[in-house]
Design a protein around this motif. Structure first.
Motif, PDB file in Angstrom:
ATOM      1  N   THR A  34      30.078  31.773  47.634  1.00 43.51           N
ATOM      2  CA  THR A  34      31.428  31.970  48.142  1.00 43.51           C
ATOM      3  C   THR A  34      31.855  33.416  47.935  1.00 43.51           C
ATOM      4  O   THR A  34      31.737  33.961  46.828  1.00 43.51           O
ATOM      5  CB  THR A  34      32.416  31.028  47.443  1.00 43.51           C
ATOM      6  OG1 THR A  34      32.054  29.684  47.745  1.00 43.51           O
ATOM      7  CG2 THR A  34      33.844  31.285  47.896  1.00 43.51           C
ATOM      8  N   ASP A  77      35.012  36.148  48.337  1.00 41.72           N
ATOM      9  CA  ASP A  77      36.463  36.239  48.450  1.00 41.72           C
ATOM     10  C   ASP A  77      36.835  37.683  48.746  1.00 41.72           C
ATOM     11  O   ASP A  77      36.446  38.589  47.999  1.00 41.72           O
ATOM     12  CB  ASP A  77      37.117  35.787  47.136  1.00 41.72           C
ATOM     13  CG  ASP A  77      38.602  35.519  47.277  1.00 41.72           C
ATOM     14  OD1 ASP A  77      39.047  35.333  48.420  1.00 41.72           O
ATOM     15  OD2 ASP A  77      39.296  35.502  46.252  1.00 41.72           O
ATOM     16  N   GLN A 107      34.608  26.928  54.935  1.00 38.63           N
ATOM     17  CA  GLN A 107      35.047  26.861  53.548  1.00 38.63           C
ATOM     18  C   GLN A 107      35.769  25.553  53.323  1.00 38.63           C
ATOM     19  O   GLN A 107      36.581  25.119  54.145  1.00 38.63           O
ATOM     20  CB  GLN A 107      35.962  28.032  53.197  1.00 38.63           C
ATOM     21  CG  GLN A 107      35.207  29.313  52.861  1.00 38.63           C
ATOM     22  CD  GLN A 107      36.037  30.267  52.031  1.00 38.63           C
ATOM     23  OE1 GLN A 107      37.256  30.326  52.150  1.00 38.63           O
ATOM     24  NE2 GLN A 107      35.378  31.056  51.186  1.00 38.63           N
ATOM     25  N   ARG A 135      37.725  23.130  50.259  1.00 45.87           N
ATOM     26  CA  ARG A 135      38.259  22.922  48.917  1.00 45.87           C
ATOM     27  C   ARG A 135      38.320  21.410  48.691  1.00 45.87           C
ATOM     28  O   ARG A 135      39.096  20.696  49.315  1.00 45.87           O
ATOM     29  CB  ARG A 135      39.641  23.540  48.763  1.00 45.87           C
ATOM     30  CG  ARG A 135      40.129  23.546  47.306  1.00 45.87           C
ATOM     31  CD  ARG A 135      41.464  24.247  47.155  1.00 45.87           C
ATOM     32  NE  ARG A 135      41.423  25.645  47.547  1.00 45.87           N
ATOM     33  CZ  ARG A 135      40.969  26.640  46.781  1.00 45.87           C
ATOM     34  NH1 ARG A 135      40.485  26.364  45.563  1.00 45.87           N
ATOM     35  NH2 ARG A 135      40.978  27.878  47.211  1.00 45.87           N
ATOM     36  N   GLY A 162      39.146  20.433  43.452  1.00 46.42           N
ATOM     37  CA  GLY A 162      39.793  21.738  43.478  1.00 46.42           C
ATOM     38  C   GLY A 162      38.848  22.903  43.665  1.00 46.42           C
ATOM     39  O   GLY A 162      39.296  24.042  43.876  1.00 46.42           O
ATOM     40  N   ALA A 163      37.537  22.660  43.607  1.00 45.96           N
ATOM     41  CA  ALA A 163      36.567  23.741  43.737  1.00 45.96           C
ATOM     42  C   ALA A 163      36.467  24.205  45.188  1.00 45.96           C
ATOM     43  O   ALA A 163      36.476  23.393  46.118  1.00 45.96           O
ATOM     44  CB  ALA A 163      35.207  23.288  43.237  1.00 45.96           C
ATOM     45  N   LEU A 164      36.356  25.511  45.370  1.00 48.02           N
ATOM     46  CA  LEU A 164      36.190  26.096  46.699  1.00 48.02           C
ATOM     47  C   LEU A 164      34.714  26.394  46.924  1.00 48.02           C
ATOM     48  O   LEU A 164      34.083  27.102  46.122  1.00 48.02           O
ATOM     49  CB  LEU A 164      37.011  27.377  46.823  1.00 48.02           C
ATOM     50  CG  LEU A 164      36.929  28.106  48.173  1.00 48.02           C
ATOM     51  CD1 LEU A 164      37.546  27.259  49.280  1.00 48.02           C
ATOM     52  CD2 LEU A 164      37.620  29.467  48.101  1.00 48.02           C
ATOM     53  N   LYS A 165      34.174  25.861  48.016  1.00 47.54           N
ATOM     54  CA  LYS A 165      32.774  26.091  48.342  1.00 47.54           C
ATOM     55  C   LYS A 165      32.658  26.594  49.778  1.00 47.54           C
ATOM     56  O   LYS A 165      33.514  26.304  50.620  1.00 47.54           O
ATOM     57  CB  LYS A 165      31.956  24.807  48.170  1.00 47.54           C
ATOM     58  CG  LYS A 165      31.891  24.301  46.732  1.00 47.54           C
ATOM     59  CD  LYS A 165      31.025  23.058  46.618  1.00 47.54           C
ATOM     60  CE  LYS A 165      30.944  22.601  45.164  1.00 47.54           C
ATOM     61  NZ  LYS A 165      30.078  21.385  45.026  1.00 47.54           N
ATOM     62  N   PRO A 220      40.517  27.617  54.311  1.00 48.58           N
ATOM     63  CA  PRO A 220      39.724  26.460  53.886  1.00 48.58           C
ATOM     64  C   PRO A 220      40.257  25.134  54.419  1.00 48.58           C
ATOM     65  O   PRO A 220      41.465  24.907  54.522  1.00 48.58           O
ATOM     66  CB  PRO A 220      39.839  26.511  52.357  1.00 48.58           C
ATOM     67  CG  PRO A 220      40.122  27.938  52.040  1.00 48.58           C
ATOM     68  CD  PRO A 220      40.967  28.445  53.177  1.00 48.58           C
ATOM     69  N   ALA A 263      40.942  21.565  53.365  1.00 47.25           N
ATOM     70  CA  ALA A 263      41.277  21.212  51.987  1.00 47.25           C
ATOM     71  C   ALA A 263      41.600  19.728  51.837  1.00 47.25           C
ATOM     72  O   ALA A 263      42.202  19.112  52.723  1.00 47.25           O
ATOM     73  CB  ALA A 263      42.467  22.046  51.502  1.00 47.25           C
TER      74      ALA A 263
END
Length: 638
Positions: free
Chosen positions: A470, A472, A482, A484, A488-491, A558, A560
């Protein structure tokens, strides 16, 4: 075949639309014809594996007594084909022999009817609306391959879509049947034309029996009835009368897709519901327990079934689901029609149902398709229903002889006051629920795209994704997503394939557990089917998907997890499944054990028009020892 978001979101049929449909089909009277039960085919039990021939043949059948005969293609010339019944561990070889002569008339007339924005959908009316039939469909040869849906068997026996056979040739398949008691089904799976061949009649039921099922003493004999649901449309003659010929009518959305200029069409849904090959049949039943093995063999129709009485009121407390796609549920699940909860049955799903008619003597009950209104506000394809009737049950006034039960007296549970069947509290003592954190497993992410996504030609697609580092800030790009998640993790993921003929993406070690996650970024509901393995649904989660830009083909922000719209796995999905309804803006997580076979298999959307137009991908199962020598770099991020 696909639909734009505008088509999927179209309103239900108008009163005028329904009136026209009723007038066109008014010569058909509901519930005048008795339900037919497919012939039972039981291969001989011997020490040496026996070969059974099931021949594909053309046949003329009566879909309704007020219709002329209809030409179909059927297994052993029957629609649906014979119900094949085997015991667990009884290895069977079947020669699916093509006996449809060269030059035979193709039994399906196909048309695509143009529709402009704001007009009602015309595909639920009989007749071709003056449109000339497709010459390409009329010229199709008898080219077929049979897939035993749900079976655990080697890739060479699974019915690979390209390995179809023509007249005089046989597809030789061997089935170990080493599986808990289950309701599978067999159907055509020929590349590009599955939608037409299945529609022509190439479907049938396959039952595996075992000792655990026998010990329950479930209703058997004439109290166990297969119900093969399939919607159909019919052509008309020059005077507007139904002529009995099968009509595959879909809708072209006008204007055409802006990217390709090609027409975009809807999956098929038809006005007439057939059960075991008869339009709107009735079944005479005793006031007793019955077991119904329900299969939705439609191309794309999602049935939302309700049992109603003579006053069109839901009948409470008499229907219990005891099994799903892969076998018995852990416990019976009551079906509460009175609470407004229909039985939602997508194409290829199977429901094992017990119905208690004991307190309904002398009544007439109807199974109807009520449609659905999804919370998202997106209309389902099943919402456009000109005729809700499916079938009628006519309950006798006397009990007659006691119901036959499977397994013999020593296997029966304790009787009630009348000495009859008692609903068990526990069905499958062998079932074990998967615990995610206790299983070493791989992960797969499969994205189902909106129809208008760039590069898709107007079709929804299957995107296989692999996780990448990832970065940013996120740089939007085609094929990049992307996400989430609920933790809560962003991948970040990138696309590795999108069409059937792209390079192999997923390779699985035999015996491995894997979690597959299906994320639907658009619409409609996609019933996803994975060959070979049984699965358990671990979770259903809502997602906010507006961050995906179809014009870009990737995310600008993302996608989400939406904690404000919680979704649960319903009790009737907490058993073994091989078809999973993936609704709009939903992520469905399933866990499967890829054991017992090697080879090349497929997974796909079971809306047959979607499957034929590209929503299908291959995967390969290899011995893990062999997989160590794989130089492909991981194949899909396992």
């Amino acid at each position: 075949m696909t639909e734009t978001m505008e088509t999927v979101g179209a309103p239900a049929a108008t009163e005028e639309d329904l009136r026209e449909a009723t007038e066109a089909g008014q010569e058909l009277t509901p519930f005048v014809d008795a339900l037919t039960v497919p012939r039972m085919l039981r291969p001989a039990v011997t020490e040496v594996t026996q070969e059974v021939e099931v021949a594909l043949r053309p046949a003329w059948v009566r879909l309704h007594s007020e219709l002329p005969p209809t030409l179909v293609w059927g297994y052993d010339g029957e629609f649906p084909g014979p119900t094949i019944e085997v015991r667990r561990g009884q290895r069977v070889r079947i020669a699916w022999t093509n006996r449809i002569p060269r030059g035979s008339t193709y039994p399906v007339t196909a048309v695509e009817v143009a529709r402009t924005a704001g007009q009602p959908l015309p595909h639920n009316r009989p007749g071709r609306d003056g449109v000339k039939p497709s010459e390409d469909v009329a010229a199709l040869p008898a080219w077929s391959v049979t897939h035993l849906h749900g079976a655990q068997t080697g890739g060479g026996n699974d019915g690979w879509a390209d390995n179809s056979v023509g007249f005089g040739d046989a597809q030789l398949s061997e089935y170990p049947n080493d599986h808990q008691a289950v309701h599978w089904w067999y159907h055509d799976h020929a590349m590009h034309v599955t939608r037409f061949n299945v529609y022509a009649g190439l479907v049938g039921t396959y039952l595996v029996r075992d000792d655990e099922e026998d010990a329950l003493g479930l209703p058997a004999g004439d109290r166990e009835v297969p119900l093969v649901l399939a919607d159909r449309n019919l052509d008309t003659d020059d005077d507007g009368r139904l002529n009995g010929r099968l009509l595959h009518k879909t809708v072209i959305v006008v204007p055409s897709h802006p990217e390709t200029g090609r027409p975009v069409t809807t999956p098929f849904v038809g006005p007439y519901s057939t059960v075991n090959g008869t339009i709107w049949p009735h079944l005479d039943v005793a006031p007793d327990w019955y077991r119904f093995r329900l299969l939705n063999a439609s191309n794309a129709r999602i049935y939302n079934l309700v049992l109603v009485d003579e006053d069109d009121q839901p009948v409470p407390g008499v229907v219990h689901q005891i099994g799903s796609d892969g076998g018995l549920l852990p416990r019976p699940v009551p079906v509460d029609f009175a609470a407004g909860a229909p039985l939602s049955v997508a194409p290829a799903e199977r429901f094992d149902l017990l119905v208690d008619f004991r307190k309904l003597a002398g009544r007439r009950l109807r199974l109807v398709n009520k449609g659905r209104n999804q919370p998202s506000g997106v209309a389902d394809l099943a919402d456009n229903i000109p005729y809700p009737q499916v079938m009628e049950f006519r309950v006798g006034k006397r009990g007659g002889r006691p119901a036959e039960v499977r397994g013999g007296p020593e296997a029966r549970p304790g009787p009630d006051a009348r000495g009859g069947f008692v609903l068990p509290k526990v069905l499958s003592g062998s079932f074990r629920r998967y615990a995610h954190d206790d299983l070493h497993h791989g992960h797969r992410l499969v994205v189902l795209t909106p129809p208008g996504t760039v590069g898709g030609g107007g079709h929804p697609e299957i995107w296989e994704m692999v996780e990448v580092p990832t970065v940013d800030p996120h740089v939007p790009a085609a094929g990049a997503l992307q996400l989430r998640g609920s933790d809560g993790a962003l991948k970040t993921y990138r696309r590795i394939s999108r069409t059937f003929n792209d390079g192999l993406g997923f390779t699985v070690g035999e015996g491995a557990f894997e979690q597959w996650s299906f994320l639907n970024l658009g619409a409609p509901v996609h019933p996803m089917h994975i060959h070979l393995a049984d699965f358990q649904v671990l979770a259903r989660e809502s997602y906010e998907v507006s961050g995906f830009d179809p014009a870009l083909g990737g995310t600008r922000r993302p996608v989400a997890h939406d904690a404000g719209r919680p979704r649960e796995v319903p009790p009737n999905e907490r058993g073994w499944k091989d078809v999973f309804q993936v609704r709009s803006a939903e992520l469905v997580r399933v866990m499967g054990h890829f054991d017992g076979a090697y080879g090349r298999f497929m997974y796909h959307c079971h809306l047959l028009e979607h499957e034929d137009m590209g929503m299908m991908r291959p995967f390969v199962v290899l011995p893990p020892e062999v997989l160590k020598f794989d130089h492909g770099g991981g194949h899909g991020g396992h």
